[in-house]
Design an enzyme around this catalytic site. Structure first.
Site, PDB file in Angstrom:
ATOM      1  N   LYS A 138       0.822  -1.212   0.000  1.00  0.00           N
ATOM      2  CA  LYS A 138       0.000   0.000   0.000  1.00  0.00           C
ATOM      3  C   LYS A 138       0.858   1.266   0.000  1.00  0.00           C
ATOM      4  O   LYS A 138       0.600   2.192  -0.760  1.00  0.00           O
ATOM      5  CB  LYS A 138      -0.948  -0.022   1.205  1.00  0.00           C
ATOM      6  CG  LYS A 138      -1.937  -1.186   1.170  1.00  0.00           C
ATOM      7  CD  LYS A 138      -2.952  -1.119   2.295  1.00  0.00           C
ATOM      8  CE  LYS A 138      -2.347  -1.282   3.670  1.00  0.00           C
ATOM      9  NZ  LYS A 138      -1.785  -2.656   3.871  1.00  0.00           N
ATOM     10  N   THR A 139       1.872   1.297   0.842  1.00  0.00           N
ATOM     11  CA  THR A 139       2.752   2.464   0.857  1.00  0.00           C
ATOM     12  C   THR A 139       3.509   2.585  -0.459  1.00  0.00           C
ATOM     13  O   THR A 139       3.699   3.676  -0.997  1.00  0.00           O
ATOM     14  CB  THR A 139       3.742   2.384   2.030  1.00  0.00           C
ATOM     15  OG1 THR A 139       3.015   2.342   3.251  1.00  0.00           O
ATOM     16  CG2 THR A 139       4.666   3.587   2.051  1.00  0.00           C
ATOM     17  N   ASP A 172      -1.902   6.533   6.254  1.00  0.00           N
ATOM     18  CA  ASP A 172      -1.943   5.105   6.564  1.00  0.00           C
ATOM     19  C   ASP A 172      -2.844   4.854   7.771  1.00  0.00           C
ATOM     20  O   ASP A 172      -3.014   5.732   8.624  1.00  0.00           O
ATOM     21  CB  ASP A 172      -0.532   4.602   6.847  1.00  0.00           C
ATOM     22  CG  ASP A 172      -0.409   3.100   6.668  1.00  0.00           C
ATOM     23  OD1 ASP A 172      -1.409   2.467   6.275  1.00  0.00           O
ATOM     24  OD2 ASP A 172       0.683   2.555   6.916  1.00  0.00           O
ATOM     25  N   THR A 227      -6.023  -1.523   6.870  1.00  0.00           N
ATOM     26  CA  THR A 227      -6.074  -2.984   6.972  1.00  0.00           C
ATOM     27  C   THR A 227      -7.471  -3.453   7.350  1.00  0.00           C
ATOM     28  O   THR A 227      -7.741  -4.650   7.351  1.00  0.00           O
ATOM     29  CB  THR A 227      -5.070  -3.473   8.031  1.00  0.00           C
ATOM     30  OG1 THR A 227      -5.347  -2.817   9.283  1.00  0.00           O
ATOM     31  CG2 THR A 227      -3.643  -3.159   7.613  1.00  0.00           C
ATOM     32  N   ARG A 266       6.567  -8.672   1.871  1.00  0.00           N
ATOM     33  CA  ARG A 266       7.447  -8.242   2.960  1.00  0.00           C
ATOM     34  C   ARG A 266       8.062  -9.439   3.670  1.00  0.00           C
ATOM     35  O   ARG A 266       9.251  -9.444   4.018  1.00  0.00           O
ATOM     36  CB  ARG A 266       6.672  -7.381   3.962  1.00  0.00           C
ATOM     37  CG  ARG A 266       7.513  -6.984   5.185  1.00  0.00           C
ATOM     38  CD  ARG A 266       6.718  -6.153   6.151  1.00  0.00           C
ATOM     39  NE  ARG A 266       6.450  -4.841   5.594  1.00  0.00           N
ATOM     40  CZ  ARG A 266       5.412  -4.081   5.942  1.00  0.00           C
ATOM     41  NH1 ARG A 266       4.544  -4.520   6.818  1.00  0.00           N
ATOM     42  NH2 ARG A 266       5.253  -2.900   5.406  1.00  0.00           N
TER      43      ARG A 266
END
Length: 364
Positions: free
Chosen positions: A84-85, A129, A178, A237
């Site tokens: 997302k970032t 965020d 999220t 990640r």
């Protein structure tokens, strides 16, 4: 390779201990953040996975550039670590605009948001965020800012308070969450484009691992990348983090080249099994199977059995176990599935009786 940045941290979600220390956890620690900054893709063509989201977002950005206008506000939802970032930074890069990054928990008052909004440049991208964790007064101020590019700043208190309208330059808000279900409908409706980020498939994660290995100057064979990808829980990640740990093992225990055997041996040291389960996941399953016969058992009882907090079991271990079909949540409590028994190599109670024509735990 794609993953989120600084705000999907254990602290941000109120988790610590095992949640912060897990090798297969999706939250980013300080080391992750430093590595991710170097490996993050710079444009949509370089971004791996999320094909539908990339195609749709590309149309939105191309159309905005053709009109010479700022892009519509974008909402990105999905689990931590899916990119997302990264996508927010790509949006800014594609639009040739600067980006400012903050998070919902950091905006506790409407004045905090007003200070940020009033300092934005025309066309700037504001990445917010965990937007669902923003305070309600700030959230209500954001409605007007997104729709009319204006905020009302309240000066004074009580009957003498005065609302001073403040015009804002056109900007693009990129919200990430999220938990999209926690966003109020008025806020969701103000986003021109909404995308849900899905977990990655093994083939996509292999591409992530190969790209990361090239950038980190790590020699890796195709079967080694496949082994790491298969244990990465569908999250880039985590794939990146496992790659770094396997690299360390390969440099110390072998010639530096990552093969399937080296990857499997390294991840065995770190207690990440072939399905991506770690010590906490297996402890939950073993307690459920060995102590409670597969359930049903209450969450608090299960947490005591594994020596963890209730919230740790519910928020850290359970989501992946449920997604993998190893555990089910029922009104009576947690229940292990046949796949859980098979994964741990155990025999379900009553299986012998079922073989003799009697009703077993999971049916005849």
């Amino acid at each position: 390779m794609n993953w989120d940045d600084t705000t999907d941290t254990p602290a941000a979600e109120g988790l610590a201990g095992p949640a912060a220390e897990r090798l297969v956890g999706s939250a980013a620690d300080g080391e992750d953040q430093a590595v991710e900054a170097a490996l993050r893709p710079k444009d949509l063509d370089e971004f791996i996975g999320q094909e539908k989201v990339r195609e749709q977002l590309d149309l939105v950005l191309r159309a905005a550039r053709a009109r010479g206008a700022t892009a519509d506000h974008v909402l990105l939802s999905g689990a931590p670590g899916l990119g997302k970032t990264t996508l927010s930074m790509i949006i800014a890069a594609e639009m040739g605009a600067p980006i400012r990054i903050t998070s919902g928990p950091a905006i506790q008052h409407a004045g905090d948001l007003a200070a940020i909004l009033s300092s934005l440049q025309e066309g700037e991208v504001l990445f917010l965020d965990e937007i669902h964790r923003m305070s309600r007064p700030a959230e209500e101020m954001l409605y007007m800012a997104m729709e009319d590019f204006r905020v009302d700043v309240i000066v004074g208190k009580g009957p003498g308070a005065t609302a001073i309208p403040l015009e804002l330059p056109p900007f693009t808000l990129v919200g990430a969450t999220t938990r999209a279900g926690l966003l109020p409908p008025p806020l969701r409706d103000r986003f021109g484009f909404t995308a849900h980020m899905e977990f990655y498939g093994p083939a996509e994660l292999e591409r992530v691992v190969h790209r990361s290995a090239n950038l980190l100057d790590v020699r890796i064979e195709a079967d080694g990348a496949a082994e790491i990808a298969g244990r990465s829980r569908g999250t880039p990640r985590i794939a990146n983090r496992l790659l770094r740990r396997v690299r360390d093992y390969a440099q110390v225990k072998a010639d530096g080249t990552i093969t399937r055997e080296i990857a499997a041996a390294a991840l065995a040291v770190y207690e990440v099994d072939a399905r991506g389960l770690d010590r906490l996941d297996r402890a939950v399953l073993e307690a459920l199977l060995k102590l409670f016969g597969g359930g049903p058992v209450g969450l608090s009882t299960l947490a005591v059995a594994v020596g963890e907090e209730r919230e740790t079991v519910e928020e850290v271990a359970e989501p992946f176990l449920v997604r993998e079909g190893l555990l089910a949540r029922t009104p009576r409590g947690r229940v292990a599935t046949p796949a859980a028994w098979a994964h741990l190599g155990l025999t379900p109670p009553g299986s012998t009786a079922a073989g003799n024509g009697q009703q077993g735990l999971f049916g005849a």
